[in-house]
Each structure stands twice: as C-alpha cells, then as structure tokens.
Design a protein around this motif. Structure first.
Motif, mmCIF file in Angstrom:
data_model
loop_
_atom_site.group_PDB
_atom_site.id
_atom_site.type_symbol
_atom_site.label_atom_id
_atom_site.label_comp_id
_atom_site.label_asym_id
_atom_site.label_seq_id
_atom_site.Cartn_x
_atom_site.Cartn_y
_atom_site.Cartn_z
ATOM 1 N N GLY A 154 0.824 -1.213 0.000
ATOM 2 C CA GLY A 154 0.000 0.000 0.000
ATOM 3 C C GLY A 154 0.851 1.252 0.000
ATOM 4 O O GLY A 154 0.978 1.939 -1.001
ATOM 5 N N GLY A 155 1.432 1.543 1.146
ATOM 6 C CA GLY A 155 2.306 2.703 1.238
ATOM 7 C C GLY A 155 1.587 3.986 1.596
ATOM 8 O O GLY A 155 0.418 3.975 1.968
ATOM 9 N N MET A 156 2.342 5.064 1.471
ATOM 10 C CA MET A 156 1.932 6.362 2.011
ATOM 11 C C MET A 156 0.755 6.987 1.260
ATOM 12 O O MET A 156 -0.044 7.695 1.823
ATOM 13 N N ALA A 158 -1.824 5.789 -0.204
ATOM 14 C CA ALA A 158 -3.070 5.033 -0.346
ATOM 15 C C ALA A 158 -4.292 5.873 -0.021
ATOM 16 O O ALA A 158 -5.383 5.611 -0.522
ATOM 17 N N LYS A 160 -5.155 8.804 -0.956
ATOM 18 C CA LYS A 160 -5.725 9.391 -2.168
ATOM 19 C C LYS A 160 -5.743 8.407 -3.341
ATOM 20 O O LYS A 160 -6.686 8.398 -4.123
ATOM 21 N N VAL A 163 -4.034 1.263 -3.545
ATOM 22 C CA VAL A 163 -2.925 0.353 -3.296
ATOM 23 C C VAL A 163 -2.451 -0.307 -4.595
ATOM 24 O O VAL A 163 -2.980 -0.027 -5.671
ATOM 25 N N ILE A 245 -10.580 13.868 7.265
ATOM 26 C CA ILE A 245 -11.319 13.053 6.270
ATOM 27 C C ILE A 245 -12.720 13.625 6.099
ATOM 28 O O ILE A 245 -13.216 13.803 4.986
ATOM 29 N N ILE A 250 -8.831 15.861 0.276
ATOM 30 C CA ILE A 250 -8.175 14.555 0.090
ATOM 31 C C ILE A 250 -6.670 14.745 0.071
ATOM 32 O O ILE A 250 -6.085 14.986 -0.978
ATOM 33 N N GLY A 380 -3.885 8.087 7.797
ATOM 34 C CA GLY A 380 -4.929 8.413 6.831
ATOM 35 C C GLY A 380 -5.644 7.211 6.267
ATOM 36 O O GLY A 380 -6.748 7.327 5.747
ATOM 37 N N ASP A 381 -5.039 6.045 6.345
ATOM 38 C CA ASP A 381 -5.733 4.855 5.844
ATOM 39 C C ASP A 381 -5.896 3.776 6.905
ATOM 40 O O ASP A 381 -6.337 2.672 6.605
#
Lengths: 466, 466
Positions: A154-156, A158, A160, A163, A245, A250, A380-381
C-alpha cells in the motif's frame, strides 16, 4: 503431501534446464540471505537457488518441480517482513531479481510493462521522466515490483490513490504446473470471468509466479506540498485525522509519528529533522496541478489541525525540504531496528476513526506487558506499523512475551473491526493470527482456491492459509 | 450433478421458513419477469421465488437448497444483459430487490453501508445531500447495487474513477451452504489472505449472495463541465481519444456517439439533443473543485480536438444542459432497442488506442454480413457497446447470423488484446466466447474456484465458467 527429497541429481537436472552454472546455486554456493527475509525470525536454507532470466526459465523449473514434487518458493529482493519468501520446506528458490527490465512505456494507454525484479524506486524514477506517475509508495523502495504485487503493498499515498492492486492491469503468470498464462492486459475495465488478476495480487507467491506486469500510470501531478504539524500529544494528533477526512479534502498522505521515531531516524540518517521538539506529529502531503489548487486544499486542513490543538504548521514546498522529511519517514523501520537487538512487527489495519484508540491501546500494552513498543504509520488509511522490541530478553522470554503481545494486539484489532494485515501480508509468521481473525469458512475457501491453482501444493507451501 | 426435482413439498417447506405468503411465489403466482433479464433471449421459469428481506432469510433458504440439492439463482432488478439472473436450471430465485435499505453513512470513514437491493440512482442521490460522491456511473440507473457488484459494473466515469470493485470495501455474503460471512469491512487497505472481496465482486452471483455492502465514497467534486464535440467522421472522433489520454489531462468521461444513436434517443425521449448535424461526436466531462481548475484542463483537450478535425466545441456548464446531454446518452440502449424487433449485444473492452480500429471493423462487418450494427460506448476506457439488430430476420436466420457476427467480433477483440466483457459480465450468453478467449488453464482455475465456494454447484449453476 510428502515432497521428494532433493538430491544432487535434481540439482544437475535443473542446471541442465538453465544451462548456466552461475545462476543455479547449490550447497555451499547458496548465500545465507536466501534462507530469510528482512525480519529474519524464520530461517530455512533452500536446496537450490535458480536466478531466472525469463518466464520460460521459470516455467521449465516449475514443470520440473511439479513433475518431481519439489517445493518452490519465489523471491524478489527479500524485503518482506512475514517470511513469505522463506523456503520453509526447502527445495527450490526461484530468485526473480535478475528479471529486472522495464519492457514498455505505452503513453497512449498509460501503461508500463515491467519484469517482476524491477525495483520500486526505479519505476518511479523512470516514469517521472515522461511526466507520468506510479502512485503506490511503500516505504521500502528497494522492494521489487513483483514483491509489491505479491503483498498488495500500500504505502503512504493510499489515502488518495489506493494500493498496488489498483495499479495492476495485467499479469503474466507461471502456474504451479509450469504453464504460462496472461491475465487481463492493457484494458481499463474487465468483467470476463472471475477476477484472477485481483486474486494473484496479494497472494504472496502461493498461486503463481508473476513474470511480467502491466502497470497503470497516471499523469504526474505538477506540484506537491507537505505539512509537518506538531501536536502536544499523540492522541490529539491522531484524533484530528477523522476530522480531516470528514472535511472532504483529500490529502495524498497522512502519516503520524512520535518523537522517539524521529530521534531514532535522525541518529540513523545522521541528519536533523526540521523539528523534534514535540511529542507527536502529523505529516501530510497534498498534490495537484497548481499551487493555488493545493493551497486551497491544505489551508482548510491546517485550520482544522490548529483548532484541534496543533502547535504549529510547517509548510514544505521545496523538493529538498520534502525530501528531508520523507526520507526520515522512510527510515523509521531501519532506525527502530537499530534501537534494539531484535524486533517483530504488527501491521494491522483498522477503520480510520479507530486509529487513535488502537495506538492508545499499544501504550497500555507497553506498560502492562513491560516491553518497548514503537509505532508509526498511515493514519490516513488506518494502517499501523507497530514494532515490539526484544531488547535484553532471553530467547524464551522473548518468544513468550512476543506471542502474548501479538495475541493481545490482534484481538484488539478484531474488536475494532480491523484486519490482520494492511500491506505486509500473512506469509508464514502471521498465519495463526489470520486463522483467529477470519471466519473458518473464509479460510476453507482460501484453501480451496489454493487447491484450484496448485493441486500438488508445491508453490510456496505453508504460507497464508495453510 | 443431478438436482432434486422441485416439489410442492419444497414450496411448503420454504414457505414455512419465510412465514410470509406474499413473499414466497409459486406456480401461477410467479411473474414471467422472473424468467428473464433485460435482453430476454434466454428464458426459464423458476419453481419458486423468494423475495428476501434479510441475510437470515437468504441463509435459511440457501441452507434448505444446499441440503436438498436445489439450484438457487439470485436476482436484483433484472437489468442484466447476459442472462446471469435467469434460473436456467429452474429451482429457486431469491429476489433481493426488497432488501433496499441504506443502512449507514459513516462520514469519518467515508463509507456507505447498503443492502443489495438499493438502486444505483438512490445511492447517488442520497450521498450528494452530504456533499459526497459514489463515482461508478453505469448507464442503467435502475440497476441494484447488488447487480452492479455482481458484474463489476463500470460506467461512464471509469476513465477517471475506476469501476465498482474499486468502491467496494466490505461485503456480507451468504455462501452456497447458507453460512453468512463478512469480508473486508471499512478498512482502506487489506492484505489478509486471498482477495475474497475482489473475487466476489464480478462473480455474477455464482460464488455467494451479497446481502450487504460497505461502499467507499469520495468528496463530491464541486463542479462539472461537459463538452460535446462534433466531428465529420467517427474515425476522426475516436482517433482523437489516445491523443487526449497522452496529453495527461484526465477527463471524468469520454464517450463516443454517432448521429444514428442520437436521433434514436431524440425520438425515444421526445427531446432534442443540442446538436445532431454531425456524423459523430465525442462527449467529455471534466470535474473538479473550481471552475478555473476545470477550465485549465478542458482547454487543452478542446484544442487537441480542434487540431484533430473537430468541427466545434459545445460547452455545457449548467446542470440543465448537462442533464439534457447525459440523459440522451443514458437512453441509447432503450432507444436502439426501439429501432428493431430484437437485438443482442457485444460488450468488448480493448486497449484504449484500439477503439477506433474496432469500431471501423464493426462497420465492415455490418456490410459484409448484411446486418445492422449500432454502437456507442466508453471511448475513454476502451469499452464498447455494440448492438446487433434482428430487424426482419426469421428465427433461424437471426440465430445463425447473430452467432456468426459475434464470433467475428470476439475474434477481432482477441486479436487486439481485448477481453470479452468490459462490464456486463459473462452470465449464460457469453460463456462460449469466454471459453474461446481465455487460456484453458484460466477456465480450469475458475472452475476450481467455483468448487471451493460451491462444492454442490447449486448457486447460479451454468453461468460464467461452467
């Protein structure tokens, strides 16, 4: 099922198939690296390592393994954290890191076709030259794209952009029986039978070996701005995220970090972070095509943070300043590792409005279980990276305590309707927790899916659901 | 496998389970609608219809069917085009259209939880009140969300926003054995075992019955502008699309249409279209948060179109004007249907830069096979809707010609690395073409997946891969 005992004859036969002494490693010639992945708590040496150069080579080896009942474990650059690339039943490791060519950039279809051994950092760099963008941004940039696909990394970004699965359009896959198939392609939509492409993504090399991938690209956003926002407490920081959120802006990324991780990263990188005077930080990025558009978005978010107790808002709008911040963020894992003798991790994902509750809980566990726990992650996710440090515990104490702490953390995650893994996968190490977390029917279905792809259970056995 | 012959006893037992005479239809009380979907070329009456109100009811009926070996076909509002909701082995139809409640809007996690019978148009309307946005936008707004999930419906906005699968975060599913499981949830990332959520999406009701869905929402873009762009030839229109993609602007939608479809829609809706003087049109939408931002994007695209032979660029920036254009676009299917006695469709998807070649080819087939073919579709994502019209052909002529034309069109799609279906699915009608299109290994794996979910093959048998 019993596997064939690997013999020197098998080695010779495989060497014959490949015909290159340098790329078929046997016995003493196998580096100890092939026994482990990044975390290292599970180690088994393979009998033979094949450094494949093509799908045809992978296919040949796989057919041999299939006909002779020999386990095969695929491997990228070995940056995994759950033992997915460890050959726990020995046998053959197929190392895909030499299949590292970028094959085609198609600007009319916005796709990039790559071999599995291409490194994540190479993809980003390559497409940016064409003003294009591969959004997935896991912290570990030396991972291969094949590895990223295998764990659905996924990472940073994700928050906006989603994945890895969202950016894979097509795959070439060598099946456990050695047949090579193509799934999907350059098409944008596809409702043609069951979603085999989506199933292979995230299957951790247990259903097939990815030998080529068609990735989806986006136009490169023209501008990005990062905000580093200090808070007096971590609770205040994280509790701000659902408000962000809800505000309908976003951000590209929303990370949380604590002073301890920042200080560790400063020491590790020998570089100062822009600020380390506060206990907790949110780090946000916004991207877009104009400064005005981005400013409009981040101003609202900055105000929400200030109203929620932020002490300041540091704006980084030059590439150098952003690089300084994000390289520190990228070094957290290595920096925390350097703080202790050994560690293991929990990669839970919870609904975004439960992150604060979960992080608070890790602090309670740290006290009640008398063990150091460090965390950072993707506020954020909802995906947290929580590290449990061994420090001076002896082996038995460590194993007992680690297992106990993990049980406690995963139980909490279930209570919050979270999942065992946000992006690192299950591999070998997290199997017991997946078993506890999912309904038994889901596990049985997964076993059935495995059987549909791999009736002899020779491809990466003992992983994920078995 | 042989199914049990459905008896009046079975009816009585099912009625006992549900306990509501009005929602268990048997014999003469079953409307002919339950034998068919929107296209109507495959028709089989079920033995009994259960209009379920809850997952528990679906579970009870499914358990009965499982224990007694009776086929079950789930059904939404019956707007499908490939016979997926037709009970081709008779038995039980479970009608989910009365499970039509919106259960929860979660603004902190940006999710909407719904029952499967909620209509697509209701979702859009509901979330817009909260300045939120459910991006998937298939033309058929009276489809249920359960049906959209079953076919992985795409729609107009896939160019920018992706397809239904990208907006499903979690599912409650009744398995063929009647057990109820939850998959995924409100979490943004998930790498916890094989991607069962992604597999259920697009499985056309053959792997489980969706009884609840957690949908991902986005903030509602504040502004949208549509451009209607006439060209003198369809080739010129469609050949412009790869140039637009390559220019790195991201329109929300890029549709192509021909005068014939527009005139048909005008007659069908009794409303004039803004312009029908040209042979071919591109219809584009751009959305964003400010007029300036959108203008910056569309100006470049408008120039590309003019340089590529566009005759004019009509800008629609009021909701009324956009509504007029898009309602015509939404009526194409019905309008073309009204032009002839019967029709069947091809829903291929090809790489975006092959759309022009494919559409040209349909014109050649129209001539060589002496049959009327009308097409429109999603030029921006490569998904074409091609309608073959029966007109005055007798039944035998029609069946022969239709099959022949389909063979020719799907063959061409394969040559262009396309797929059988972009968004309508395979169901019953497209099975032979899926079989020809995929490698036999993929079909075998799909059968194995079906077996993992449904060992007795009682859920929507005879569809997709069997």
């Amino acid at each position: 099922m019993e596997y064939k005992e690997f013999s020197v004859e098998d080695y010779k036969n495989i060497l014959d198939l490949i015909g290159d002494n340098d790329r078929v490693l046997y016995g003493e010639n196998i580096s100890e690296d092939y026994s482990r992945d990044e975390l290292g708590s599970v180690r088994v040496m393979p009998n033979v390592v094949v450094q494949a150069l093509s799908a045809e080579e992978v296919s040949k080896v796989m057919k041999y393994a299939y006909n002779n009942n020999i386990p095969v474990t695929p491997r990228g650059s070995g940056t995994g954290l759950v033992g997915a690339a460890v050959p726990i039943k020995a046998g053959i490791v197929i190392d895909l890191s030499k299949m590292n060519k970028i094959l085609e950039l198609d600007e009319e279809n916005l796709t990039l076709t790559v071999e599995p051994g291409v490194l994540l950092m190479e993809i980003g760099k390559y497409v940016e030259e064409f003003d294009l963008f591969y959004p997935p941004d896991p912290g570990e940039k030396t991972a291969t794209i094949g590895g990223n696909i295998s764990t659905n990394a996924g990472g940073m970004r994700a928050v906006k952009y989603g994945v890895t699965r969202d950016y894979v359009r097509g795959l070439e896959v060598v099946l456990p029986n050695g047949e090579i198939i193509n799934i999907g392609g350059k098409v944008v939509k596809n409702s043609s039978g069951y979603a085999l492409k989506d199933l292979i993504v995230g299957s951790e090399g247990t259903l097939g070996i990815v030998t080529k991938a068609v990735l989806r690209l986006l136009p490169l956003p023209k501008k990005a701005i990062s905000l580093l926002i200090p808070f007096d407490t971590l609770d205040n920081a994280i509790e701000t995220v659902p408000k962000i959120i809800k505000s309908k802006s976003i951000p590209t990324a929303i990370e949380f970090m604590q002073r301890a991780a920042i200080v560790a990263a400063e020491e590790f990188l020998k570089k100062p972070f822009p600020d380390n005077s506060s206990d907790a930080y949110l780090l946000l990025t916004f991207d877009g095509n104009s400064k005005e558009e981005i400013e409009r978005t981040y101003e609202g978010v900055a105000n929400i943070c200030l109203e929620s107790g932020a002490l300041d808002v540091f704006i980084s709008d030059t590439e150098e300043r952003q690089e300084a911040i994000w390289s520190a963020r990228g070094a957290f894992l290595e920096a925390i590792k350097a703080l202790t003798t050994e560690m293991d991790e929990v990669d839970v994902v919870v609904p975004r409005n439960k992150v604060a509750e979960f992080v608070k809980f890790t602090h309670e566990v740290e006290e009640s279980q008398d063990i150091r726990i460090k965390s950072f992650g993707h506020a954020g996710d909802g995906n947290l990276h929580i590290y449990i440090l061994r420090d001076e515990l002896n082996s038995e104490e460590w194993n007992n305590k680690l297992n106990n702490v993990m049980e406690i953390l995963y139980k909490k995650s279930r209570e919050l309707n979270g999942q065992v893994s946000g992006e690192h996968g299950i591999g070998f190490a997290k199997k017991p927790f997946l078993n506890e977390s999912l309904p038994k029917e889901s596990i049985e279905i997964m076993k059935g899916i495995k059987l549909a792809f791999d009736p002899k259970n020779i491809l990466n056995p003992g992983k994920v659901c078995q």
